[in-house]
Write a protein that holds these residues in place. Structure first.
Motif, PDB file in Angstrom:
ATOM      1  N   PHE B  29       0.831  -1.195   0.000  1.00 54.37           N
ATOM      2  CA  PHE B  29       0.000   0.000   0.000  1.00 54.37           C
ATOM      3  C   PHE B  29       0.871   1.253   0.000  1.00 54.37           C
ATOM      4  O   PHE B  29       0.668   2.189  -0.778  1.00 54.37           O
ATOM      5  CB  PHE B  29      -0.901  -0.036   1.242  1.00 54.37           C
ATOM      6  N   GLN B  61     -13.395   2.286  -6.270  1.00 54.03           N
ATOM      7  CA  GLN B  61     -13.211   1.013  -5.576  1.00 54.03           C
ATOM      8  C   GLN B  61     -12.294   1.140  -4.365  1.00 54.03           C
ATOM      9  O   GLN B  61     -12.528   0.539  -3.328  1.00 54.03           O
ATOM     10  CB  GLN B  61     -12.634   0.002  -6.567  1.00 54.03           C
ATOM     11  N   PHE B  62     -11.222   1.932  -4.496  1.00 50.82           N
ATOM     12  CA  PHE B  62     -10.255   2.044  -3.401  1.00 50.82           C
ATOM     13  C   PHE B  62     -10.446   3.301  -2.584  1.00 50.82           C
ATOM     14  O   PHE B  62      -9.613   3.630  -1.755  1.00 50.82           O
ATOM     15  CB  PHE B  62      -8.830   1.970  -3.951  1.00 50.82           C
ATOM     16  N   GLN B  71      -8.386   4.399   3.195  1.00 54.67           N
ATOM     17  CA  GLN B  71      -7.882   3.728   1.993  1.00 54.67           C
ATOM     18  C   GLN B  71      -7.130   2.452   2.345  1.00 54.67           C
ATOM     19  O   GLN B  71      -7.292   1.414   1.710  1.00 54.67           O
ATOM     20  CB  GLN B  71      -6.931   4.659   1.237  1.00 54.67           C
ATOM     21  N   TYR B  75      -8.016  -1.315   1.273  1.00 51.36           N
ATOM     22  CA  TYR B  75      -7.010  -2.116   0.577  1.00 51.36           C
ATOM     23  C   TYR B  75      -6.762  -3.438   1.308  1.00 51.36           C
ATOM     24  O   TYR B  75      -6.749  -4.517   0.710  1.00 51.36           O
ATOM     25  CB  TYR B  75      -5.707  -1.306   0.474  1.00 51.36           C
ATOM     26  N   SER B  78      -9.606  -5.844   0.837  1.00 45.35           N
ATOM     27  CA  SER B  78      -9.670  -6.481  -0.475  1.00 45.35           C
ATOM     28  C   SER B  78      -8.587  -7.545  -0.625  1.00 45.35           C
ATOM     29  O   SER B  78      -8.822  -8.618  -1.160  1.00 45.35           O
ATOM     30  CB  SER B  78      -9.582  -5.431  -1.591  1.00 45.35           C
TER      31      SER B  78
END
Lengths: 532, 327, 281
Positions: B29, B61-62, B71, B75, B78
Motif C-alpha cells: 500500500f 473502488q479504493f 484507503q 485495501y 480487499s
C-alpha cells in the motif's frame, strides 16, 4: 605388573611453538585400584599425557618417543581400530567441561547406551542405563535417561559422564580436571563418587588436576608436572607434606590455607562507607507472551562495610554474589532497596548524578583476558578513567606510569597492548586501572579465580599490600573459601540470593552457625591437610 | 522440544506469520502511494492509465478521495479477500493469473532447492571430512566459483553449451510444443525441460550450502562432545553421522529458511532466461509493460510463500533441537 | 599493520583476488583513456566476432564495441557496489548498534523490523522499488541498499550484545565514561573486523544484484552496465555468444575477487579462526 605404565613418553609440539616438546620423558604407572593424580599448572602438559594414553592426540601432536603399555599391550603398536575397541571398554575418560561434553541433541540415556552399542553390548541397554544412572546417585534414573543434556545441572551432567565412562566397567578411568568447572559442594560429591566407585570396582584412576586440595582429598600417589616434565613423583602424603622439588614446594606454599592471616583493624567503631538494605534484583527469562520464568538473583542481602575493612562475599555460582556486587556499581539495576555510600543512596541516581561517585567506587574483574580492551594500549587504559573525570592527559599518563611500578610492572608496558601480557600481569593492569581513580571502595569480583595458584598468591599479596597502603575499603567476592580466609576481615556467606551468615572470618570458619556454611566448609577439598 | 509444547509453539508462530503478512500488505500500500504520480494510475498499470473509465472505477473502488487510513483499510480488506487487483493489460484478475502460473514456479524452485540442499550438504560434508586434501580444495573452489557467478549468466552459458552447441536439452519452455505425448512421456518431457533451469537456480545455493556445511561441520568437530564420543570408542563414521552432521545441520536449516525468498527472487531471472511459464516469467512480462498490479501481486504472493516456508523450517528446527523453548 | 599484511598474504587466494580487483579498478579508471567516446556509439559492423575490425571482444547487434562496454560498465558496477554498501552499512550499523547496546524493548523492536526485511523476498522487492520509482542510478543504489542492510544489522547487534556484556565494557561503565564514548571508543573498534569482512562481501553481492536488475532492463537507461550487455545478448545468443560471455566473465572475476579479498580480510582480522580452518584454503 601395573595396569598402565608409561615409559619415557615424548610428544612433539608443532614447529614454532615455545618449546620443542609438549611433554618429554614422562614415566609413570597406575595400578588397579589406585588413584594417581597428575598435578600441574596450565600448559604443563598434563592433559596431553592423558590424551596420549587414550590415543586421542590431535594430528599436530605426534608421539615421538617412549612406550605406553596398558594391560600388557603396547598402545603405540595398536592399530587405530583396536585402539577404538579399547576406548570405552577398557579405557574410559571424563572431561573438564560437563556443559559441553554431551551431545546437545541426543537424549542422555541414548548417549550412555551408545557407549555400549558400539562395543556390541547393546542388549538390555535400557535397563543397564538406568542401573548406571542410579549407581552415580542420580535421582529418578528413568526420567534422567529421557532428558536432553540442557535440562541437567553441571553436577548432574558430570555424573552422567561418569556413568557413561563406567558403562562397560573399564580397567582404567582417566579424569581430566573433572571437577574444575563445578561448585565446591558438587565437587566434593563427585570426588566422593569417584573414590567410591574406584574402590568398589578396583578401577585404576588417572586423575588430572591443578588443585592440591583435590590431590589431598583423593590421591594415592602424585606426579607433579612442570613445562612438560614430571619433576616429582611419590606417595601422596610424602609429596604433600615433604615436597622435595623447589617447584612442588613453591606450588604447595602458594595454596591458600585455612588460618586467617588478617587482623581486623578495629572495624566496628569506624565510620560506615557502604550500607546495603533491602536490595532486590530479579531476572526474567523467556516469553513475551507471558509465562516467563522469574529468578530472584538477590533478595535479602543487607550488610554494612566500614572504613578500611575487607568484607568477603562467598558463595557458589548462582548464589547472587556477583549480581550483588554489580548492583553496587549499577552494572545491574536493582528494582528496590537502598545502596548508601557515605549516606547517599546511589540506587535512584541518574547517569550524570552518579558520575562523581564513579571515582570513589571502583571494581576489579574476574577474567583478565576479557577485562581489558584489546585495542587500547595499557597506559591509555589506566589513564582513561581520570581523563574522563577531568584530569589533564599528561598528568593522568604520568600517574599511570607510577601505578604500573606500584603493581610491579615495567613502565615500558605503557605503550603495549593487553595481548602481550600474561593473565597475572593483566590482572595487575586491571588493578592499576581501578587505583588510578583513587577510589575509597574497591569491589573485587573473583579477581584471582582465573589464575594459576602461584600467580594467585602473588596477586593476593599485592592486593593485601595495596589495601594497607591506601587504606582501601574492599568488598571481595570469591567462591574459594581458602582465598576468602586469607584476605578478608569478615565474611558473608550467600546462598540463593540471601546472606545466610555474616561475621568475623575466624569465627565463621571456626564455628559456623548456618548449616550451609558448614556444608561449604566441609566441601573444601583437602580440608584435613595442612600444607607444611 | 517436547511434543506437548508443540501446539502452543505453533500458535505463536502462526500469529507471527499473520503479522508479517499484514505488514507486507501495508508495505504494498505504501509503495503505491509513495510512487510518483497518481495512485490510481499506478494501480492501473501503464496500459490501463490511458483508460479514464477504468481509472475512475479504481478511484471509487479504493476510495482514493477518502483519508489515507480509510484507503488502507479498504485495501487490506480487499487483499484479505484474496482480491489482488486487476490487470488491465491481460484483462484478468491478478490472483487468477498468479494461481495459474504458481505450480510451474513451485516445481522449479522445489527441484532447485532439493538439488541445492542434498548436493550442497553432501559436498560440504565430504570437504569437511577431507579437510586439507585436493578434494576439499576442489569443492571449495567449486563453491567459490558458483558463489561469484550471476545466475542469469550461468543459465545463458548452460543454454549455449547444452542447447546450442551440443543440442542435448531444450532451452526454453516447460514442455515440447506440438508433439503428442501421454503418460510417462509427458513427465519425462517436463523433466528434460526442467533440468537446465533447476540446475541454474540450484548451483548458486549448492555453493552456499556446501560452504556452510563445511564450515559448521569443522566447527562442530572441534566441540567437546565429539571428543566424548571418541573416548567411548564410537567409530569415526558414526561420529560423523550421528554426532557431527546432526548438529551441523541446525544452521543449515536456519539458512534454508532465510534464503527461501532469495530462491523465489532468483526464479524471476531463471524463468526469464528459460521462458519457464511461472510467476517469475509473469513478473518479467509485467515489468516490460509496467503492469504494477501484477508486480505487486507477485511480491505479495512470493512473500506469503516465504512466510509459510519459514513456518515449516521453524517447526523442523524445533523438532530437531530440544533446546528450542518459547518465543 | 605489518602483522595484518603478513597474515593476509598467507591466504594465496586472497592475494590473487586483490590483484584481480586492482586490475578491475584500473580498467574502470582508464576506460575513458583506452575507450574514448561513448560506449553507446557504433564502432564497426554489427555482430563481429572477437578480434575482428580491431574489436578485441567483438561487436553487438548495433556494431558497438563489447570491450568498450565492459570497460565503461566496470565504473558503474564498482560505483553502485561501493555506494549502496556504504548506505546499507550506515543503516545496518546504526540499527544494530542501537538494538545491541540498548537491548530490551528497542532490541525487540529493531530485530522484528529486521526480520521482516529478511523474510520478504529481497530481489522481488528490489525489482518493485526500481520499477515503481523508475530506473535511475539513484533508485538502483537505493533499492540495493534497502534490501542489503539486514545482515549488517544482525551482525552488528550480535557483536554489540556480546561486547556489551564483556568485562572491559563494564569496566568502562564503572569508570564513568559516557554512553557515546563507550560505544565509539570501546565497543565499535572491537566489532569492526566482522563489519569490514561483511562489507567486502556486500560489495560483491551488490554488484551481482545490480547486474541482475539491469539484465531485466531495470538499469539506468543512460548508463552502460554489464547486466545490460548480457541482457541485450540474450536473444541473439545463437548468433553472437561473445555478447553475453565476456560481460559475464567480467562480473564473475570482479565478484570472485571481492569474495577472495573478503576471506583474506577475515583471516587477517581473526587469526584464531584462520588457524582453526586448517589454513589450507
Amino acid at each position: 605388573m601395573s595396569l598402565l605404565s608409561v615409559e619415557n613418553l615424548t610428544v612433539a609440539l608443532p614447529p614454532g611453538a615455545d618449546r620443542p616438546n609438549a611433554v618429554e620423558g614422562i614415566s609413570l604407572s597406575v595400578d588397579a585400584g589406585e588413584i594417581l593424580c597428575i598435578v600441574g599448572e596450565s600448559g604443563s602438559g598434563k592433559s596431553i599425557t592423558a590424551n596420549a594414553v587414550m590415543g586421542l592426540l590431535p594430528k599436530g601432536l605426534p608421539i615421538t618417543g617412549g612406550q605406553l603399555v596398558f594391560e600388557g599391550r603396547d598402545l603405540r603398536q595398536t592399530s587405530p581400530e583396536a585402539m577404538r575397541q579399547l576406548r570405552g571398554q577398557r579405557l574410559a575418560m571424563i572431561f573438564q567441561e560437563p556443559m559441553t561434553a554431551l551431545n546437545p541433541l541426543m537424549r542422555v540415556g541414548d548417549q550412555i547406551a551408545e557407549a555400549m552399542q558400539v562395543h556390541g553390548a547393546g542388549a538390555n541397554a535400557r535397563k543397564r542405563v538406568q542401573e548406571l544412572l542410579a549407581a552415580v546417585n542420580l535421582p529418578d534414573p528413568a526420567a534422567i535417561a529421557r532428558s536432553h543434556p540442557f535440562r541437567l545441572s553441571g553436577g548432574q551432567r558430570q555424573r552422567v559422564m561418569i556413568a557413561m565412562a563406567l558403562a562397560l566397567e573399564p580397567a582404567l578411568l582417566i579424569a581430566d580436571e573433572p571437577t574444575t568447572a563445578l561448585d565446591v559442594t558438587t565437587q566434593m560429591q563427585i570426588l566422593r563418587l569417584i573414590r567410591e566407585i574406584q574402590s568398589r570396582r578396583g578401577t585404576g584412576v588417572l586423575f588430572i588436576t591443578h588443585d592440591f586440595g583435590v590431590v589431598a582429598e583423593i590421591a594415592d600417589r602424585v606426579a607433579v608436572m612442570q613445562h612438560g616434565r614430571i619433576v616429582e613423583q611419590g606417595r601422596a602424603e610424602e609429596v604433600l607434606n615433604r615436597p622435595q622439588h623447589p617447584y612442588t614446594k613453591a606450588l604447595i606454599a602458594a595454596v591458600p590455607h585455612g588460618a586467617s592471616t588478617q587482623t581486623a583493624p578495629a572495624a566496628s567503631t569506624a565510620e560506615p562507607v557502604l550500607r546495603l538494605s533491602g536490595v532486590k534484583k530479579t531476572y526474567r527469562r523467556g516469553g513475551w507472551f507471558g509465562g516467563g520464568v522469574v529468578i530472584p538473583a538477590v533478595q535479602s542481602a543487607d550488610f554494612t562495610l566500614v572504613k578500611g575493612e575487607t568484607l568477603g562475599l562467598v558463595g557458589e555460582s548462582g548464589s547472587g554474589k556477583s549480581t550483588l556486587a554489580r548492583c553496587i556499581v549499577n552494572l545491574v539495576h536493582p528494582e528496590s532497596g537502598e545502596i548508601r555510600f557515605h549516606g547517599t543512596d546511589l540506587r535512584p541516581l541518574s547517569r550524570s548524578a552518579r558520575k562523581p561517585f564513579r571515582q570513589r567506587v571502583q571494581m576489579i574483574f574476574q577474567d583478565p583476558y576479557a577485562s581489558l580492551n584489546p585495542r587500547r594500549m595499557v597506559g591509555e587504559a589506566i589513564a582513561e578513567g581520570p581523563i574522563t573525570h577531568g584530569t589533564p592527559r599528561t598528568e593522568a599518563l604520568e600517574r599511570a606510569r607510577e601505578l604500573l611500578a606500584l603493581v610491579q610492572l615495567d613502565p615500558g608496558a605503557m605503550t603495549r597492548y593487553p595481548h602481550e601480557f600474561s593473565g597475572g600481569q593483566r590482572q595487575r593492569i586491571g588493578i592499576a586501572r581501578a587505583l588510578a581513580m583513587r577510589p575509597e571502595l574497591l569491589i573485587a569480583d573473583e579477581p584471582v579465580s582465573a589464575l594459576d595458584v602461584s600467580v594467585q598468591a602473588q596477586v593476593l599479596a599485592l592486593l593485601a599490600d595495596l589495601r594497607l597502603r591506601f587504606g582501601l575499603t574492599m568488598l571481595f567476592i570469591t567462591h574459594d573459601l581458602r582465598v576468602a580466609a586469607r584476605i578478608c576481615d569478615r565474611v558473608a556467606v550467600m546462598q540463593r540470593g540471601a546472606i545466610v551468615e555474616l561475621g568475623p572470618t575466624a569465627r565463621v570458619f571456626g564455628a559456623p552457625e548456618h548449616p550451609y556454611t558448614r556444608e561449604l566448609l566441609e566441601s573444601i577439598p583437602g580440608r584435613a591437610w595442612t600444607p607444611p | 522440544m517436547e511434543a506437548a509444547k508443540l501446539p502452543g509453539f505453533l500458535a505463536r508462530r502462526l500469529v507471527k506469520a499473520v503479522i508479517v503478512v499484514l505488514a507486507i500488505v501495508v508495505c504494498n500500500f505504501l509503495l503505491v502511494h509513495a510512487a510518483p504520480g497518481d495512485p490510481a494510475s499506478v494501480m492501473a498499470g501503464q496500459s490501463g492509465a490511458a483508460d479514464p473509465l477504468f481509472l475512475e472505477q479504481l478511484r471509487r473502488q479504493f476510495g482514493l478521495d477518502q483519508p489515507l487510513h480509510v484507503q488502507l483499510w479498504i485495501y487490506l480488506k480487499s487483499v484479505l479477500m484474496l482480491d489482488l487487483g486487476f490487470s488491465h493489460r491481460q484483462q484478468m484478475g491478478v490472483a487468477t493469473l498468479i494461481l495459474e502460473r504458481l505450480p510451474a514456479t513451485l516445481l522449479l524452485t522445489g527441484a532447485a532447492f532439493t538439488f541445492a540442499v542434498v548436493g550442497g550438504v553432501t559436498l560440504g560434508a565430504l570437504a569437511a571430512q577431507r579437510v586439507g586434501t585436493w578434494a576439499d580444495s576442489f569443492i571449495t573452489v567449486l563453491a567459490l566459483t558458483f558463489y561469484a557467478t550471476p545466475l542469469f549468466w550461468v543459465g545463458l552459458m548452460l543454454v549455449l553449451v547444452f542447447s546450442v552447441w551440443l543440442e542435448w536439452l531444450p532451452s526454453f519452455g516447460m514442455s515440447s510444443v506440438g508433439v503428442p505425448m501421454q503418460g510417462i512421456e509427458v513427465v519425462l518431457d517436463v523433466a528434460r525441460h526442467l533440468l537446465l533451469p533447476s540446475l541454474t537456480l540450484g548451483l548458486f545455493y549448492l555453493a552456499v550450502y556446501a560452504r556452510l556445511t563445511r564450515a559448521t561441520m569443522l566447527e562442530v568437530a572441534d566441540q567437546d562432545f565429539v571428543k566424548t564420543a571418541r573416548a567411548k570408542g564410537v567409530p569415526e563414521g558414526r561420529i560423523t553421522r550421528a554426532h557431527i552432521l546432526r548438529n551441523a545441520l541446525l544452521p543449515v536449516i536456519t539458512f534454508a529458511g532465510i534464503q527461501a525468498g532469495q530462491l523465489l527472487g532468483g526464479s524471476i531471472l531463471v524463468e526469464t532466461v528459460f521462458a519457464w511459464p511461472g510467476i517469475g516469467r509473469l513478473a518479467f512480462e509485467a515489468l516490460l509493460s509496467r503492469d504494477y498490479p501484477v508486480l505487486l501481486g507477485v511480491f505479495f504472493c512470493t512473500s506469503v510463500i516465504v512466510v509459510l516456508f519459514n513456518l515449516a523450517t521453524d517447526l523442523l528446527y524445533a523438532v530437531i533441537d530440544p533446546r528450542v523453548e518459547v518465543g | 599493520m605489518r602483522d595484518f599484511w603478513r597474515r593476509y598474504r598467507r591466504n594465496k587466494g586472497a592475494v590473487v583476488g586483490l590483484v584481480a580487483l586492482l586490475a578491475v579498478m584500473f580498467m574502470a579508471a582508464t576506460a575513458p583513456i583506452f575507450f574514448p567516446g561513448s560506449p553507446w556509439d557504433m564502432a564497426g559492423a554489427p555482430f563481429m566476432p572477437p578480434g575482428e575490425m580491431g574489436m578485441l571482444l567483438g561487436s553487438d547487434s548495433l556494431g558497438r564495441d563489447v570491450a568498450a562496454g565492459i570497460a565503461h560498465g566496470a565504473r558503474i558496477s564498482l560505483m553502485v557496489g561501493a555506494v549502496s554498501t556504504i548506505c546499507a552499512l550506515f543503516v545496518g550499523v546504526t540499527l544494530g548498534a542501537v538494538a545491541g547496546y540498548l537491548g530490551g524493548f528497542m532490541d525487540d523492536a529493531v530485530m522484528r523490523f529486521t526480520e521482516f526485511f529478511q523474510t520478504i523476498p529481497s530481489f522481488v522487492l528490489a525489482i518493485l522499488l526500481v520499477a515503481i520509482f523508475t530506473p535511475t542510478i539513484g533508485s538502483v543504489v537505493g533499492a540495493i541498499a534497502i534490501v542489503s542492510w539486514p545482515p549488517v544489522a544482525r551482525v552488528v547487534r550480535a557483536e554489540f550484545l556480546s561486547l556489551r556484556g564483556r568485562e572491559f565494557v563494564q569496566a568502562a561503565e564503572v569508570l564513568g565514561k559516557s554512553r557515546m564514548a563507550i560505544v565509539v571508543g570501546d565497543i565499535l573498534p572491537n566489532a569492526l573486523s566482522p563489519i569490514i569482512v561483511l562489507a567486502s562481501l556486500m560489495v560483491a553481492s551488490a554488484i551481482l544484484l545490480e547486474s541482475a536488475l539491469s539484465f531485466l532492463g531495470l538499469g539506468d537507461p543512460n548508463l552502460m552496465t554489464w547486466g545490460f550487455l548480457i541482457g541485450s545478448g540474450r536473444s541473439v545468443i545463437r548468433l553472437a555468444w561473445w555478447m553475453s560471455v565476456f560481460p559475464g566473465l567480467a562480473i564473475f572475476i570482479t565478484v570472485l575477487s571481492l569474495n577472495l579479498v573478503g576471506e583474506g580480510l577475515s583471516d587477517a582480522l581473526n587469526p584464531r579462526l584462520a588457524r582453526q580452518r586448517g589454513g589450507s584454503a
